[in-house]
Write a protein that holds these residues in place. Structure first.
Motif, mmCIF file in Angstrom:
data_model
loop_
_atom_site.group_PDB
_atom_site.id
_atom_site.type_symbol
_atom_site.label_atom_id
_atom_site.label_comp_id
_atom_site.label_asym_id
_atom_site.label_seq_id
_atom_site.Cartn_x
_atom_site.Cartn_y
_atom_site.Cartn_z
ATOM 1 N N MET A 1 31.204 42.377 53.660
ATOM 2 C CA MET A 1 32.045 42.925 52.596
ATOM 3 C C MET A 1 32.908 44.065 53.140
ATOM 4 S SD MET A 1 31.482 41.337 49.740
ATOM 5 C CE MET A 1 30.284 40.192 49.048
ATOM 6 N N ASN A 2 34.193 43.969 52.879
ATOM 7 C CA ASN A 2 35.090 44.997 53.375
ATOM 8 C C ASN A 2 36.202 45.275 52.365
ATOM 9 O OD1 ASN A 2 36.032 46.844 55.287
ATOM 10 N ND2 ASN A 2 37.465 45.363 56.152
ATOM 11 N N TYR A 3 35.835 45.319 51.080
ATOM 12 C CA TYR A 3 36.837 45.548 50.050
ATOM 13 C C TYR A 3 37.192 47.023 49.988
ATOM 14 C CZ TYR A 3 32.344 46.164 47.642
ATOM 15 O OH TYR A 3 31.067 46.531 47.311
ATOM 16 N N THR A 4 38.389 47.282 49.489
ATOM 17 C CA THR A 4 38.898 48.652 49.417
ATOM 18 C C THR A 4 38.830 49.182 47.992
ATOM 19 O OG1 THR A 4 41.179 47.962 48.954
ATOM 20 C CG2 THR A 4 40.517 48.087 51.273
ATOM 21 N N LEU A 5 38.971 50.489 47.878
ATOM 22 C CA LEU A 5 38.996 51.114 46.553
ATOM 23 C C LEU A 5 40.181 50.591 45.758
ATOM 24 C CD1 LEU A 5 37.866 53.246 44.589
ATOM 25 C CD2 LEU A 5 39.348 54.936 45.709
ATOM 26 N N HIS A 6 41.297 50.372 46.434
ATOM 27 C CA HIS A 6 42.483 49.852 45.749
ATOM 28 C C HIS A 6 42.214 48.466 45.167
ATOM 29 C CE1 HIS A 6 46.625 49.294 44.672
ATOM 30 N NE2 HIS A 6 46.803 48.292 45.523
ATOM 31 N N HIS A 28 51.724 49.962 37.821
ATOM 32 C CA HIS A 28 53.040 50.222 38.408
ATOM 33 C C HIS A 28 53.178 49.515 39.754
ATOM 34 C CE1 HIS A 28 53.615 53.154 35.234
ATOM 35 N NE2 HIS A 28 52.501 53.752 35.588
ATOM 36 N N LEU A 29 52.732 48.256 39.781
ATOM 37 C CA LEU A 29 52.845 47.406 40.954
ATOM 38 C C LEU A 29 53.624 46.142 40.581
ATOM 39 C CD1 LEU A 29 49.139 47.582 42.236
ATOM 40 C CD2 LEU A 29 51.096 48.803 43.201
ATOM 41 N N THR A 30 54.037 45.387 41.576
ATOM 42 C CA THR A 30 54.657 44.094 41.302
ATOM 43 C C THR A 30 53.571 43.057 41.054
ATOM 44 O OG1 THR A 30 54.680 43.427 43.631
ATOM 45 C CG2 THR A 30 56.590 44.685 42.809
ATOM 46 N N GLN A 31 53.925 41.990 40.359
ATOM 47 C CA GLN A 31 52.959 40.914 40.121
ATOM 48 C C GLN A 31 52.462 40.295 41.422
ATOM 49 O OE1 GLN A 31 53.945 38.081 36.975
ATOM 50 N NE2 GLN A 31 55.360 39.568 36.089
ATOM 51 N N PRO A 32 53.334 40.016 42.408
ATOM 52 C CA PRO A 32 52.830 39.474 43.678
ATOM 53 C C PRO A 32 51.826 40.403 44.360
ATOM 54 C CG PRO A 32 55.188 39.123 43.505
ATOM 55 C CD PRO A 32 54.816 40.019 42.370
ATOM 56 N N ALA A 33 52.069 41.724 44.277
ATOM 57 C CA ALA A 33 51.149 42.677 44.910
ATOM 58 C C ALA A 33 49.771 42.604 44.260
ATOM 59 C CB ALA A 33 51.709 44.097 44.809
ATOM 60 N N VAL A 34 49.726 42.507 42.928
ATOM 61 C CA VAL A 34 48.449 42.396 42.229
ATOM 62 C C VAL A 34 47.766 41.072 42.581
ATOM 63 C CG1 VAL A 34 47.363 42.147 39.951
ATOM 64 C CG2 VAL A 34 49.088 43.915 40.330
ATOM 65 N N LEU A 38 44.145 40.723 44.362
ATOM 66 C CA LEU A 38 43.094 39.986 43.657
ATOM 67 C C LEU A 38 42.552 38.856 44.533
ATOM 68 C CD1 LEU A 38 41.530 39.617 41.008
ATOM 69 C CD2 LEU A 38 43.368 38.112 40.228
ATOM 70 N N ARG A 39 43.451 38.152 45.219
ATOM 71 C CA ARG A 39 43.024 37.052 46.091
ATOM 72 C C ARG A 39 42.208 37.576 47.272
ATOM 73 N NH1 ARG A 39 47.608 35.002 46.890
ATOM 74 N NH2 ARG A 39 48.096 35.858 48.936
ATOM 75 N N ASN A 40 42.657 38.674 47.884
ATOM 76 C CA ASN A 40 41.914 39.249 49.006
ATOM 77 C C ASN A 40 40.522 39.715 48.584
ATOM 78 O OD1 ASN A 40 44.097 38.790 50.663
ATOM 79 N ND2 ASN A 40 44.882 40.899 50.558
ATOM 80 N N PHE A 41 40.432 40.246 47.365
ATOM 81 C CA PHE A 41 39.136 40.683 46.849
ATOM 82 C C PHE A 41 38.233 39.472 46.599
ATOM 83 C CE2 PHE A 41 36.469 42.400 43.265
ATOM 84 C CZ PHE A 41 35.800 43.347 44.021
ATOM 85 N N GLN A 42 38.805 38.425 45.986
ATOM 86 C CA GLN A 42 38.041 37.218 45.694
ATOM 87 C C GLN A 42 37.532 36.557 46.971
ATOM 88 O OE1 GLN A 42 37.155 34.962 42.626
ATOM 89 N NE2 GLN A 42 35.869 34.819 44.455
#
Length: 305
Positions: A1-6, A28-34, A38-42
């Motif tokens: 596991m190497n998830y970030t606080l962000h 205050h982010l773009t949809q692609p950034a979110v 989300l994908r990296n976290f998943q």
């Protein structure tokens, strides 16, 4: 596991809003950034955290457990930051304020200098319609709320900030009479309404009801910005708070149509639950408002009063 606080913050916001679009707006982010976060976290979990059914996003049972853990971690990080600042003798903590949509033209000016004085204070400002603001207050999810229509069923305390005035507005092409028109003119104009739950709509409907007017409702829009653009485009007229149309009046894109009985007058109120146990940050902000509100109004809002 190497998830970030962000990544934890993004995932938590997605689970709270159940929408990539809404999460992006609130962060205050773009949809692609979110979507990428989300994908990296998943990717760090073998079990799905969310799923898409049709076009609706759902959080799985496992995802809900991870969201609960994420919220605890984020709160602990905030607590560490606050304690560090407290040891330095600085006021620190979160200040949560829920604001009706038109209030976004008011509240920042009552916050700016306070936040400059207290750099350890983190502001959470939620801008939404009146119904959701009151729901947030009732659920004790916010310290203060800014409204122009007081809730009838909540036991609250309040500080009156300034007067709120609503006028009939039109595009620049309409030629109003030299003298204020009779209220009956509203029965001849296509009127643009805010959505149900809006404080502006409530005040507007109460005025029309009190005048026994039968109007032609042209359309219903969900934000003040949308209403302004519709009026500018010539789709109809509307009754709006002057506080939100300063630039459009100055540029000549909008104009006030003089009508007898207008403007409608109410007050902007900062309210909180009587039973609320205010934090040191909330107490400090309340003292700041009481001490400085007259100065702020004179500096920023003399044109609107």
């Amino acid at each position: 596991m190497n998830y970030t606080l962000h990544q934890l913050q993004v995932f938590l916001k997605v689970t709270q809003t159940l929408s990539i679009t809404k999460a992006a707006e609130e962060l205050h982010l773009t949809q692609p950034a979110v979507s990428i976060q989300l994908r990296n976290f998943q990717d760090q979990f073998d079990i799905p955290l969310t799923e898409i059914v049709g076009r609706q996003l759902f959080v799985t049972d496992f995802g809900k457990e991870i969201a609960t853990a994420a919220e605890k971690i984020i709160n602990e990080v905030h607590a560490i930051n606050y304690k560090t600042l407290a040891h330095k003798g600085q006021l620190s903590g979160r200040l949560k304020i829920s604001v009706v949509s038109t209030g976004k033209y008011v509240m920042p000016y009552f916050l700016a200098d306070f936040l400059k004085r207290h750099e350890g204070v983190e502001l959470l400002l939620d801008v939404t319609n009146k119904a959701r603001v009151i729901d947030s207050l009732a659920a004790n999810d916010t310290d203060f709320a800014l409204v122009s229509v007081l809730p009838a069923k909540l036991d609250i305390l309040k500080v009156e900030l300034m007067e709120n005035r609503l006028f009939l507005i039109s595009d620049a092409k309409m030629r109003p009479a030299k003298q204020p028109a009779e209220k009956s003119i509203l029965e001849t104009l296509p009127l643009i309404y805010r959505e149900q739950g809006s404080g502006t709509r409530y005040v507007m409907e109460q005025f029309l009801k009190g005048a026994n007017l039968n109007v032609v409702k042209k359309m219903e829009l969900s934000t003040n910005e949308a209403v302004k653009q519709a009026v500018i485009a010539g789709l109809g007229c509307s009754i709006m708070p002057i506080i939100g149309i300063k630039n459009e009046l100055a540029s000549g894109d909008l104009q006030i149509v003089p009508v007898k009985g207008l403007p409608i007058k109410s007050n902007w109120n900062l309210i909180w639950l009587r039973s609320k146990n205010l934090s040191p940050v909330a107490e400090a902000f309340l003292k700041y408002i009481n001490d400085e509100k007259s100065t702020i109004i004179d500096e920023w809002f003399d044109w609107a009063l």
